[in-house]
Design a protein around this motif. Structure first.
Motif, PDB file in Angstrom:
ATOM      1  N   ASP A  64       0.811  -1.222   0.000  1.00 55.41           N
ATOM      2  CA  ASP A  64       0.000   0.000   0.000  1.00 55.41           C
ATOM      3  C   ASP A  64       0.843   1.271   0.000  1.00 55.41           C
ATOM      4  OD1 ASP A  64      -2.335  -1.428  -0.027  1.00 55.41           O
ATOM      5  OD2 ASP A  64      -2.616  -1.364   2.147  1.00 55.41           O
ATOM      6  N   ILE A  65       2.158   1.146   0.191  1.00 52.84           N
ATOM      7  CA  ILE A  65       3.020   2.329   0.168  1.00 52.84           C
ATOM      8  C   ILE A  65       3.154   2.819  -1.269  1.00 52.84           C
ATOM      9  CG2 ILE A  65       5.342   3.231   0.597  1.00 52.84           C
ATOM     10  CD1 ILE A  65       5.627   1.180   2.827  1.00 52.84           C
ATOM     11  N   ARG A  66       2.813   4.072  -1.513  1.00 52.30           N
ATOM     12  CA  ARG A  66       2.926   4.662  -2.845  1.00 52.30           C
ATOM     13  C   ARG A  66       4.341   5.198  -3.079  1.00 52.30           C
ATOM     14  NH1 ARG A  66       0.020   9.139  -3.153  1.00 52.30           N
ATOM     15  NH2 ARG A  66      -0.073   9.081  -5.418  1.00 52.30           N
ATOM     16  N   TYR A  67       4.806   6.002  -2.141  1.00 52.37           N
ATOM     17  CA  TYR A  67       6.179   6.491  -2.227  1.00 52.37           C
ATOM     18  C   TYR A  67       6.604   7.003  -0.862  1.00 52.37           C
ATOM     19  CZ  TYR A  67       4.227  11.265  -2.722  1.00 52.37           C
ATOM     20  OH  TYR A  67       3.547  12.444  -2.538  1.00 52.37           O
ATOM     21  N   GLU A 121      -1.510   4.415   0.049  1.00 55.65           N
ATOM     22  CA  GLU A 121      -2.676   4.370  -0.841  1.00 55.65           C
ATOM     23  C   GLU A 121      -3.957   4.624  -0.062  1.00 55.65           C
ATOM     24  OE1 GLU A 121      -4.035   4.231  -4.580  1.00 55.65           O
ATOM     25  OE2 GLU A 121      -2.047   3.379  -4.238  1.00 55.65           O
ATOM     26  N   GLY A 122      -4.755   5.580  -0.548  1.00 52.31           N
ATOM     27  CA  GLY A 122      -6.050   5.855   0.067  1.00 52.31           C
ATOM     28  C   GLY A 122      -6.013   6.785   1.263  1.00 52.31           C
ATOM     29  N   GLU A 123      -4.814   7.214   1.679  1.00 49.69           N
ATOM     30  CA  GLU A 123      -4.691   8.101   2.835  1.00 49.69           C
ATOM     31  C   GLU A 123      -4.315   9.506   2.370  1.00 49.69           C
ATOM     32  OE1 GLU A 123      -5.456   7.316   5.879  1.00 49.69           O
ATOM     33  OE2 GLU A 123      -5.768   5.176   5.514  1.00 49.69           O
ATOM     34  N   ALA A 124      -4.992  10.522   2.911  1.00 53.82           N
ATOM     35  CA  ALA A 124      -4.737  11.899   2.496  1.00 53.82           C
ATOM     36  C   ALA A 124      -3.456  12.459   3.101  1.00 53.82           C
ATOM     37  CB  ALA A 124      -5.923  12.788   2.891  1.00 53.82           C
ATOM     38  N   LYS A 125      -3.086  11.974   4.291  1.00 58.30           N
ATOM     39  CA  LYS A 125      -1.887  12.464   4.965  1.00 58.30           C
ATOM     40  C   LYS A 125      -0.867  11.344   5.109  1.00 58.30           C
ATOM     41  CE  LYS A 125      -4.265  16.048   7.666  1.00 58.30           C
ATOM     42  NZ  LYS A 125      -4.514  16.577   9.031  1.00 58.30           N
ATOM     43  N   PRO A 126       0.415  11.686   5.034  1.00 59.71           N
ATOM     44  CA  PRO A 126       1.448  10.656   5.160  1.00 59.71           C
ATOM     45  C   PRO A 126       1.709  10.291   6.620  1.00 59.71           C
ATOM     46  CG  PRO A 126       2.488  12.783   4.905  1.00 59.71           C
ATOM     47  CD  PRO A 126       0.997  13.027   4.795  1.00 59.71           C
ATOM     48  N   ILE A 127       2.361   9.167   6.804  1.00 59.67           N
ATOM     49  CA  ILE A 127       2.915   8.814   8.103  1.00 59.67           C
ATOM     50  C   ILE A 127       4.286   9.470   8.191  1.00 59.67           C
ATOM     51  CG2 ILE A 127       3.820   6.910   9.508  1.00 59.67           C
ATOM     52  CD1 ILE A 127       1.701   5.122   8.181  1.00 59.67           C
ATOM     53  N   ILE A 128       4.544  10.208   9.252  1.00 60.35           N
ATOM     54  CA  ILE A 128       5.831  10.873   9.435  1.00 60.35           C
ATOM     55  C   ILE A 128       6.604  10.128  10.509  1.00 60.35           C
ATOM     56  CG2 ILE A 128       6.995  13.007  10.089  1.00 60.35           C
ATOM     57  CD1 ILE A 128       4.635  14.551   8.996  1.00 60.35           C
ATOM     58  N   VAL A 172       8.299  11.324 -12.709  1.00 63.61           N
ATOM     59  CA  VAL A 172       7.431  10.157 -12.561  1.00 63.61           C
ATOM     60  C   VAL A 172       6.089  10.654 -12.040  1.00 63.61           C
ATOM     61  CG1 VAL A 172       7.048   8.012 -11.303  1.00 63.61           C
ATOM     62  CG2 VAL A 172       9.324   8.571 -12.119  1.00 63.61           C
ATOM     63  N   ILE A 173       5.027  10.313 -12.733  1.00 68.62           N
ATOM     64  CA  ILE A 173       3.687  10.753 -12.345  1.00 68.62           C
ATOM     65  C   ILE A 173       3.004   9.605 -11.612  1.00 68.62           C
ATOM     66  CG2 ILE A 173       1.455  11.594 -13.170  1.00 68.62           C
ATOM     67  CD1 ILE A 173       2.942  12.712 -15.613  1.00 68.62           C
ATOM     68  N   MET A 174       2.725   9.835 -10.322  1.00 66.07           N
ATOM     69  CA  MET A 174       2.072   8.815  -9.501  1.00 66.07           C
ATOM     70  C   MET A 174       0.551   8.941  -9.567  1.00 66.07           C
ATOM     71  SD  MET A 174       4.850   7.391  -8.480  1.00 66.07           S
ATOM     72  CE  MET A 174       4.332   6.219  -7.232  1.00 66.07           C
ATOM     73  N   ASP A 175       0.069  10.179  -9.705  1.00 64.52           N
ATOM     74  CA  ASP A 175      -1.351  10.447  -9.900  1.00 64.52           C
ATOM     75  C   ASP A 175      -1.465  11.870 -10.429  1.00 64.52           C
ATOM     76  OD1 ASP A 175      -1.435  12.313  -7.660  1.00 64.52           O
ATOM     77  OD2 ASP A 175      -1.473  10.567  -6.352  1.00 64.52           O
ATOM     78  N   SER A 176      -2.676  12.357 -10.586  1.00 63.65           N
ATOM     79  CA  SER A 176      -2.882  13.673 -11.201  1.00 63.65           C
ATOM     80  C   SER A 176      -2.293  14.820 -10.392  1.00 63.65           C
ATOM     81  CB  SER A 176      -4.375  13.929 -11.418  1.00 63.65           C
ATOM     82  OG  SER A 176      -5.072  13.873 -10.177  1.00 63.65           O
ATOM     83  N   ASP A 177      -2.010  14.584  -9.104  1.00 60.48           N
ATOM     84  CA  ASP A 177      -1.482  15.644  -8.247  1.00 60.48           C
ATOM     85  C   ASP A 177      -0.043  15.415  -7.814  1.00 60.48           C
ATOM     86  OD1 ASP A 177      -3.951  17.070  -8.172  1.00 60.48           O
ATOM     87  OD2 ASP A 177      -4.702  15.597  -6.724  1.00 60.48           O
ATOM     88  N   THR A 178       0.542  14.291  -8.204  1.00 62.48           N
ATOM     89  CA  THR A 178       1.861  13.934  -7.689  1.00 62.48           C
ATOM     90  C   THR A 178       2.849  13.706  -8.818  1.00 62.48           C
ATOM     91  OG1 THR A 178       0.771  12.831  -5.810  1.00 62.48           O
ATOM     92  CG2 THR A 178       3.124  12.425  -6.118  1.00 62.48           C
TER      93      THR A 178
END
Length: 239
Positions: A149-152, A165-172, A210-216
């Protein structure tokens, strides 16, 4: 070695602070600054593990400076005014040194920094298990993360942002890119000094991004271009 930054607007006090830091074997002085504004400029291009910071300074005082940092390193406040002690601990300062302090006082604070970093790194160290997951420490919690589930992963000073994936905020979490990469499988690749990506989550490659999605849109660093291109060559169908 623990990299640290010394900040004090008084030259004599700064010189004494630097002298004490240099006497602690496990501390490495990254820089010395005579204002919070100078320190902020330094931190725009470099990172430290800890800051020894005077509170009473012109333009921007030490307390407000620390509060302005998105993810502050460990903080030891130094000041001649004892009334700041309570406020200092409200921002989770490791220690508070009341001027004039001696080498023994700074050594105590340095030991607390060392202990705090040791505890944080040990707790943040990923533990892999058979169901493709790892554990990360964040905000005094230890959370289980599914590796697929980790995107980057994004570097941020000495911390990492782990985008899921599916989370609006990252884990820091307090962790190095090198240590994280050691615990990720082969479908993860470092493409920049600040980014590790899940190759399975790529939507598009456009020139040096590298485009991960429309915003990244993530940049491909010069040091990583060849390895990433070699990966693309193994997957590319066409002329």
């Amino acid at each position: 070695m623990i990299r640290c930054l010394a900040i004090d607007d008084e030259p004599l006090a700064l010189g004494q602070l630097v002298s004490y830091i240099n006497k602690v074997p496990f501390l490495q002085l990254a820089a010395q600054c005579q204002s919070a504004l100078e320190a902020r400029k330094f931190l725009e291009n470099d990172t430290v593990d800890a800051i020894f910071c005077d509170i009473n300074m012109p333009d921007l005082n030490g307390m407000d400076f620390v509060k302005s940092l998105a993810v502050p390193p460990l903080i030891v406040f130094t000041t001649a005014y004892s009334e700041y002690a309570v406020e200092g601990f409200k921002v989770n300062a490791v220690d508070y040194l009341l001027k004039p302090f001696g080498l023994q006082d700074l050594q105590r604070a340095a030991n607390r920094i060392k202990d705090r970093l040791t505890e944080s790194v040990a707790a943040a160290k990923p533990a892999t298990d058979s169901d493709d997951s790892l554990f990360l420490k964040t905000d005094y919690r230890i959370v289980k993360v599914s590796i697929p589930d980790i995107r980057y992963v994004e570097a941020m000073s000495e911390y990492l942002k782990v985008w899921i994936e599916g989370e609006a905020k990252p884990i820091i979490t307090l962790l190095s890119m090198k240590k994280m990469q050691e615990h990720l499988p082969n479908n993860f690749m470092r493409i920049h000094r600040s980014y590790i990506i899940n190759l399975n989550k790529i939507q598009e490659v456009n020139k040096n991004r590298v485009i991960m999605d429309s915003d990244t849109y993530l940049p491909i660093g010069d040091l990583y271009k060849d390895a990433f291109q070699a990966y693309l060559d193994t997957k590319f169908l066409g002329k």
